[in-house]
Design a protein around this motif. Structure first.
Motif, PDB file in Angstrom:
ATOM      1  N   UNK A  52       0.807  -1.217   0.000  1.00  0.00           N
ATOM      2  CA  UNK A  52       0.000   0.000   0.000  1.00  0.00           C
ATOM      3  C   UNK A  52       0.840   1.267   0.000  1.00  0.00           C
ATOM      4  N   UNK A  53       2.094   1.166   0.366  1.00  0.00           N
ATOM      5  CA  UNK A  53       2.946   2.349   0.508  1.00  0.00           C
ATOM      6  C   UNK A  53       4.132   2.345  -0.456  1.00  0.00           C
ATOM      7  N   UNK A  54       3.975   1.725  -1.598  1.00  0.00           N
ATOM      8  CA  UNK A  54       5.085   1.615  -2.543  1.00  0.00           C
ATOM      9  C   UNK A  54       5.560   2.953  -3.100  1.00  0.00           C
ATOM     10  N   UNK A  55       4.757   3.983  -2.966  1.00  0.00           N
ATOM     11  CA  UNK A  55       5.175   5.300  -3.458  1.00  0.00           C
ATOM     12  C   UNK A  55       6.268   5.905  -2.577  1.00  0.00           C
ATOM     13  N   UNK A  56       6.416   5.384  -1.369  1.00  0.00           N
ATOM     14  CA  UNK A  56       7.450   5.869  -0.447  1.00  0.00           C
ATOM     15  C   UNK A  56       8.735   5.072  -0.645  1.00  0.00           C
ATOM     16  N   UNK A  57       9.834   5.596  -0.122  1.00  0.00           N
ATOM     17  CA  UNK A  57      11.093   4.842  -0.176  1.00  0.00           C
ATOM     18  C   UNK A  57      11.038   3.725   0.862  1.00  0.00           C
ATOM     19  N   UNK A  58      11.915   2.754   0.711  1.00  0.00           N
ATOM     20  CA  UNK A  58      11.961   1.630   1.644  1.00  0.00           C
ATOM     21  C   UNK A  58      12.190   2.070   3.075  1.00  0.00           C
ATOM     22  N   UNK A  60      11.417   4.995   4.383  1.00  0.00           N
ATOM     23  CA  UNK A  60      10.209   5.674   4.875  1.00  0.00           C
ATOM     24  C   UNK A  60       9.127   4.661   5.254  1.00  0.00           C
ATOM     25  N   UNK A  61       8.983   3.642   4.432  1.00  0.00           N
ATOM     26  CA  UNK A  61       7.985   2.606   4.731  1.00  0.00           C
ATOM     27  C   UNK A  61       8.350   1.907   6.037  1.00  0.00           C
ATOM     28  N   UNK A  62       9.632   1.585   6.196  1.00  0.00           N
ATOM     29  CA  UNK A  62      10.087   0.894   7.414  1.00  0.00           C
ATOM     30  C   UNK A  62       9.828   1.747   8.650  1.00  0.00           C
ATOM     31  N   UNK A  63      10.148   3.039   8.575  1.00  0.00           N
ATOM     32  CA  UNK A  63       9.887   3.936   9.705  1.00  0.00           C
ATOM     33  C   UNK A  63       8.400   4.008  10.019  1.00  0.00           C
ATOM     34  N   UNK A  64       7.597   4.146   8.981  1.00  0.00           N
ATOM     35  CA  UNK A  64       6.146   4.238   9.159  1.00  0.00           C
ATOM     36  C   UNK A  64       5.610   2.944   9.787  1.00  0.00           C
ATOM     37  N   UNK A  65       6.129   1.799   9.330  1.00  0.00           N
ATOM     38  CA  UNK A  65       5.697   0.512   9.870  1.00  0.00           C
ATOM     39  C   UNK A  65       6.073   0.387  11.341  1.00  0.00           C
ATOM     40  N   UNK A  66       7.311   0.747  11.692  1.00  0.00           N
ATOM     41  CA  UNK A  66       7.771   0.626  13.077  1.00  0.00           C
ATOM     42  C   UNK A  66       6.923   1.446  14.041  1.00  0.00           C
ATOM     43  N   UNK A  67       6.382   2.559  13.566  1.00  0.00           N
ATOM     44  CA  UNK A  67       5.577   3.430  14.420  1.00  0.00           C
ATOM     45  C   UNK A  67       4.091   3.080  14.381  1.00  0.00           C
ATOM     46  N   UNK A  68       3.716   2.121  13.570  1.00  0.00           N
ATOM     47  CA  UNK A  68       2.316   1.702  13.533  1.00  0.00           C
ATOM     48  C   UNK A  68       2.037   0.763  14.700  1.00  0.00           C
ATOM     49  N   UNK A  69       0.774   0.575  15.008  1.00  0.00           N
ATOM     50  CA  UNK A  69       0.391  -0.324  16.107  1.00  0.00           C
ATOM     51  C   UNK A  69       0.871  -1.753  15.822  1.00  0.00           C
TER      52      UNK A  69
END
Length: 106
Positions: A52-58, A60-69
């Motif tokens: 779902x987040x392929x428009x972001x860099x790897x 950025x996706x990793x950071x966003x994932x780590x901060x998700x529930x």
């Protein structure tokens, strides 16, 4: 017996009977299986999250994932699995030592 009680018994080095150790081992194995299944579900969510987040860099996706529930749950579960694995190993060593001591007294 809870995981915390098992952990405290092992950490304190209490003298435990073989049947107590095998009960602990069985409980931990069941918990390990349960948490592994939970982690499997979270990893499926992570794959979807990446898609779902392929428009972001790897990164950025990793950071966003780590901060998700789900990302936070994943980290907690991984640490629990690691702790349970160490406890299972400790129980196995204790049981092996008891078996060797029993063989030597025969």
């Amino acid at each position: 017996m809870t995981i915390i009680e098992i952990q405290n018994s092992l950490r304190e080095g209490k003298q435990l009977a073989p049947h107590e150790l095998t009960t602990m081992h069985s409980q931990l194995a069941g918990e390990y299986s349960f948490y592994s299944s939970m982690l499997e579900d979270i990893e499926q969510k992570e794959r979807l999250f990446w898609e779902e987040n392929l428009v972001l860099s790897g990164i950025e996706i990793e950071r966003k994932w780590k901060h998700s529930e789900a990302g936070t749950q994943s980290k907690i579960i991984r640490h629990r699995l690691q702790a349970m694995s160490k406890m299972l190993s400790s129980i196995n060593v204790r049981l092996r030592i008891m078996l060797e001591e029993a063989r030597q007294t025969i």
